[in-house]
Structures are given as structure tokens and as C-alpha cells.
Enzyme design. Structure first.
Site, PDB file in Angstrom:
ATOM      1  N   HIS A  15      -7.185   2.808   3.788  1.00  0.00           N
ATOM      2  CA  HIS A  15      -6.941   3.592   5.003  1.00  0.00           C
ATOM      3  C   HIS A  15      -8.228   3.804   5.802  1.00  0.00           C
ATOM      4  O   HIS A  15      -8.175   4.073   7.004  1.00  0.00           O
ATOM      5  CB  HIS A  15      -6.392   4.978   4.652  1.00  0.00           C
ATOM      6  CG  HIS A  15      -4.923   5.022   4.381  1.00  0.00           C
ATOM      7  ND1 HIS A  15      -4.357   4.457   3.265  1.00  0.00           N
ATOM      8  CD2 HIS A  15      -3.891   5.576   5.082  1.00  0.00           C
ATOM      9  CE1 HIS A  15      -3.049   4.671   3.289  1.00  0.00           C
ATOM     10  NE2 HIS A  15      -2.745   5.345   4.379  1.00  0.00           N
ATOM     11  N   CYS A  67     -11.030   2.859   0.068  1.00  0.00           N
ATOM     12  CA  CYS A  67      -9.602   3.084   0.283  1.00  0.00           C
ATOM     13  C   CYS A  67      -9.234   2.323   1.547  1.00  0.00           C
ATOM     14  O   CYS A  67      -9.958   2.376   2.552  1.00  0.00           O
ATOM     15  CB  CYS A  67      -9.358   4.577   0.471  1.00  0.00           C
ATOM     16  SG  CYS A  67      -7.731   4.990   1.130  1.00  0.00           S
ATOM     17  N   GLU A 118      -2.686   8.986   8.336  1.00  0.00           N
ATOM     18  CA  GLU A 118      -1.232   8.769   8.424  1.00  0.00           C
ATOM     19  C   GLU A 118      -0.626   9.545   9.594  1.00  0.00           C
ATOM     20  O   GLU A 118       0.430   9.207  10.104  1.00  0.00           O
ATOM     21  CB  GLU A 118      -0.545   9.172   7.107  1.00  0.00           C
ATOM     22  CG  GLU A 118      -0.808   8.214   5.948  1.00  0.00           C
ATOM     23  CD  GLU A 118       0.008   6.913   6.033  1.00  0.00           C
ATOM     24  OE1 GLU A 118       1.135   6.935   6.528  1.00  0.00           O
ATOM     25  OE2 GLU A 118      -0.528   5.865   5.585  1.00  0.00           O
ATOM     26  N   CYS A 156      -4.403  -1.609  -1.688  1.00  0.00           N
ATOM     27  CA  CYS A 156      -4.482  -0.178  -1.957  1.00  0.00           C
ATOM     28  C   CYS A 156      -5.562   0.035  -3.006  1.00  0.00           C
ATOM     29  O   CYS A 156      -5.455  -0.482  -4.132  1.00  0.00           O
ATOM     30  CB  CYS A 156      -3.129   0.317  -2.479  1.00  0.00           C
ATOM     31  SG  CYS A 156      -3.158   2.051  -2.970  1.00  0.00           S
ATOM     32  N   ASP A 171       0.862  -1.174   0.000  1.00  0.00           N
ATOM     33  CA  ASP A 171       0.000   0.000   0.000  1.00  0.00           C
ATOM     34  C   ASP A 171       0.902   1.229   0.000  1.00  0.00           C
ATOM     35  O   ASP A 171       2.115   1.113   0.177  1.00  0.00           O
ATOM     36  CB  ASP A 171      -0.886   0.000   1.266  1.00  0.00           C
ATOM     37  CG  ASP A 171      -1.780   1.228   1.331  1.00  0.00           C
ATOM     38  OD1 ASP A 171      -2.424   1.551   0.321  1.00  0.00           O
ATOM     39  OD2 ASP A 171      -1.830   1.890   2.394  1.00  0.00           O
ATOM     40  N   SER A 172       0.292   2.407  -0.146  1.00  0.00           N
ATOM     41  CA  SER A 172       1.071   3.640  -0.085  1.00  0.00           C
ATOM     42  C   SER A 172       1.600   3.907   1.326  1.00  0.00           C
ATOM     43  O   SER A 172       2.538   4.664   1.499  1.00  0.00           O
ATOM     44  CB  SER A 172       0.202   4.815  -0.527  1.00  0.00           C
ATOM     45  OG  SER A 172      -0.925   4.921   0.321  1.00  0.00           O
ATOM     46  N   THR A 228      -6.301   2.762  -4.550  1.00  0.00           N
ATOM     47  CA  THR A 228      -5.839   3.632  -5.628  1.00  0.00           C
ATOM     48  C   THR A 228      -5.046   2.854  -6.677  1.00  0.00           C
ATOM     49  O   THR A 228      -5.235   3.049  -7.878  1.00  0.00           O
ATOM     50  CB  THR A 228      -5.000   4.777  -5.022  1.00  0.00           C
ATOM     51  OG1 THR A 228      -5.782   5.403  -4.008  1.00  0.00           O
ATOM     52  CG2 THR A 228      -4.618   5.791  -6.061  1.00  0.00           C
ATOM     53  N   TYR A 275      -0.982   8.562  -2.285  1.00  0.00           N
ATOM     54  CA  TYR A 275      -1.045   8.273  -3.719  1.00  0.00           C
ATOM     55  C   TYR A 275      -2.274   8.922  -4.360  1.00  0.00           C
ATOM     56  O   TYR A 275      -2.315   9.135  -5.567  1.00  0.00           O
ATOM     57  CB  TYR A 275      -1.178   6.757  -3.940  1.00  0.00           C
ATOM     58  CG  TYR A 275       0.105   5.947  -3.884  1.00  0.00           C
ATOM     59  CD1 TYR A 275       1.295   6.472  -3.394  1.00  0.00           C
ATOM     60  CD2 TYR A 275       0.099   4.629  -4.346  1.00  0.00           C
ATOM     61  CE1 TYR A 275       2.448   5.688  -3.348  1.00  0.00           C
ATOM     62  CE2 TYR A 275       1.252   3.852  -4.320  1.00  0.00           C
ATOM     63  CZ  TYR A 275       2.424   4.377  -3.816  1.00  0.00           C
ATOM     64  OH  TYR A 275       3.557   3.596  -3.793  1.00  0.00           O
ATOM     65  N   GLY A 276      -3.285   9.157  -3.527  1.00  0.00           N
ATOM     66  CA  GLY A 276      -4.642   9.401  -4.024  1.00  0.00           C
ATOM     67  C   GLY A 276      -4.869  10.549  -4.977  1.00  0.00           C
ATOM     68  O   GLY A 276      -5.864  10.553  -5.697  1.00  0.00           O
TER      69      GLY A 276
END
Ligand code: DGL
Length: 271
Positions: free
Chosen positions: A188, A186, A152, A73, A10-11, A75, A42-43
């Protein structure tokens, strides 16, 4: 039987929502996780940049002898999955299709909301998959560009006035529209599950992209007889492209286990 590890990427932290489920439903499997923390989020990026990043992420993971990869991920799954599948000779699972199937199984009024990054909404991949699986479904998509940076930075708990204000603004149009099912498109976003369900209330079922794709991977491994023996306990390794300490703090809290001094930093530009 195959004891080689599964690669997950993932990012940043989001893919841990899939890791958490994998460690529950596939306890015997070894996992190698990569979070591209130097380049998160990344989004908002273009397709070309995302494909370049995704290829590098996968090239790093493939420096291990893997039996399968989970793109944890949204994205990358919405923009690059098919290209990565074409270019690589191992099974690669993304999040879109399994998540849409699950959403359609739980919706009663066939009004499905979907929240994700800007790049995922722009790609139209969730909308296309939902319509392909059920031409009668109505879909309302809402990009939530501030969610990933807040998560994050550890701002995902109920009672946090910043995340609650942002979440209310994003979610109210979906609630006014009347969805009974909301795809967290997503990976996250499950970290925001408490905040989101507090705003949405019990009438809206949340469907998490990370969770559904973990179940999809389990089915795939079973179908190809690639599971590790049930009597072993799998281990996980974590790699990031920026400060390991920052990742470990939130990751330990999220996975409810101590991963301090376990994450290693790598230079993603070498891949
Ligand atoms: N967790 C990722 C996703 O599922 C990436 C979000 C981001 O980096 O913007 O879309």
C-alpha cells in the site's frame, strides 16, 4: 510460451502498485487481481488468521487456470509464503527477497530502514532476509499501522494534513537514525510515495515491495519460458470481496485508467 493468466492478490488496493508495474513490463500478460476488501486491513492480525485468509484468497484465484501467482502483499509474504509455496504446485512469488536485494544494491551507508505493517515487522522476515544477504547491514524497522486504513480511504495525497502528520511521526525516528534507503515493505505504501519522499528528502532512496516483486516475476517467467507472445496485449480482471464501486474509484485513479464497472464482487467465504 504460455498465455494463461497471472494471479495477483492483496488485502485491498495495495497490490495495484504491483499491477501497475506488471502492466508496464509484461504488457502481453493477462492478470487476475483479487483484493480482499471485506477483510482489509490484514496488518494487525495473527499468523493463523493470515494463513487462513491467504489460503482462501489463493483458492479463489486458483479457480482460474493460472501459470503463476504474485503475492502482492507484504503481510502475507512475510507470514505465509513458504506454506503457500509448499501447498501449491505452481510458481508463487512474494515480495520480501527481491525487495531486500534491491535495497542492498542501492544503499551506500548500509543503514536500511523498513516500514511495514505490524504483522510484517513482528515476523522479522525482512530483517532476516537483509541479514542473510548482507551480514554487515544495519536495519531499523518501523510498523505503520495507520497507513493502510488511510490509503484505503483515499487519504494519500501530499497536502492532506492527516496523512502528513501521521507519516512524519512514523518516519522521523528513521531519519534521525540515518538510513539512506527505505524499504516500503507494504504494497500500500507506494501510494504514499509523494508524501513519504517529501518528508524524507532526496537523501533517502525509496524501494517499493510491489515493484521489485513484479520484476522478480518477470525474471521467473522468462527463465521458465512461460511468457505470453510479445505481440499480444494482455487484459486485466479485478475481483473484490466487498463493494466493487469503492474499489473502482481509487483503483482507476491509481492505475490511471478507467476500471469503472470492471470489478466484480465475490464471496470469499465460499473458498
Ligand atoms: N498491502 C498489504 C501489505 O503489503 C496489506 C496491508 C494490510 O492489509 O494491512 O502488507
Amino acid at each position: 510460451m504460455d498465455t494463461r493468466p497471472i494471479g495477483v492478490f492483496d488485502s485491498g488496493l495495495g497490490g495495484l502498485t504491483a499491477v501497475r508495474v506488471l502492466r508496464r513490463i509484461l504488457r502481453q500478460e493477462d492478470l487476475i487481481y483479487f483484493g480482499d476488501t471485506a477483510r482489509v486491513p490484514y496488518g494487525g492480525r495473527s499468523r493463523e488468521t493470515l494463513l487462513k485468509y491467504a489460503r482462501q484468497d489463493l483458492r479463489f484465484l486458483r479457480s482460474f487456470d493460472l501459470k503463476a501467482v504474485l503475492i502482492a502483499c507484504g503481510t502475507v509474504s512475510t507470514t505465509s509464503l513458504e506454506t503457500l509455496q509448499r501447498e501449491n504446485d505452481l510458481p508463487i512469488v512474494g515480495v520480501v527477497e527481491p525487495t531486500c536485494r534491491r535495497a542492498l544494491a542501492v544503499t551506500r551507508n548500509r543503514r536500511v530502514g523498513m516500514i511495514a505493517t505490524l504483522a510484517s515487522v513482528r515476523s522479522g522476515a525482512y530483517q532476516a532476509a537483509l541479514r542473510r544477504l548482507d551480514p554487515e547491514v544495519s536495519v531499523f524497522e518501523q510498523p505503520c499501522p495507520l497507513f493502510v486504513p488511510l490509503v484505503e480511504n483515499g487519504r494519500f495525497r501530499p497536502g492532506d494534513v492527516v496523512i502528513e502528520t501521521v507519516a512524519r511521526e512514523y518516519l522521523e525516528p528513521l531519519l534521525d537514525w540515518g538510513c539512506d534507503t527505505l524499504i516500503l515493505g507494504c504494497t500500500h505504501y507506494p501510494l504514499l510515495e509523494d508524501v513519504i519522499s517529501k518528508i524524507c528528502g532526496p537523501g533517502v532512496t525509496l524501494v517499493s515491495a510491489g515493484e521489485e516483486s513484479a520484476f522478480e516475476l518477470k525474471r521467473l517467467l522468462a527463465g521458465q519460458d512461460r511468457r505470453a507472445p510479445e505481440d499480444r496485449k494482455g487484459k486485466a480482471e479485478f475481483y473484490v470481496s466487498d463493494r466493487a464501486e469503492d474499489f473502482e474509484g481509487v483503483a482507476s485513479m491509481f492505475l490511471a485508467e478507467d476500471i469503472h464497472h470492471m470489478a466484480r464482487r465475490i464471496d470469499i467465504d465460499q473458498y
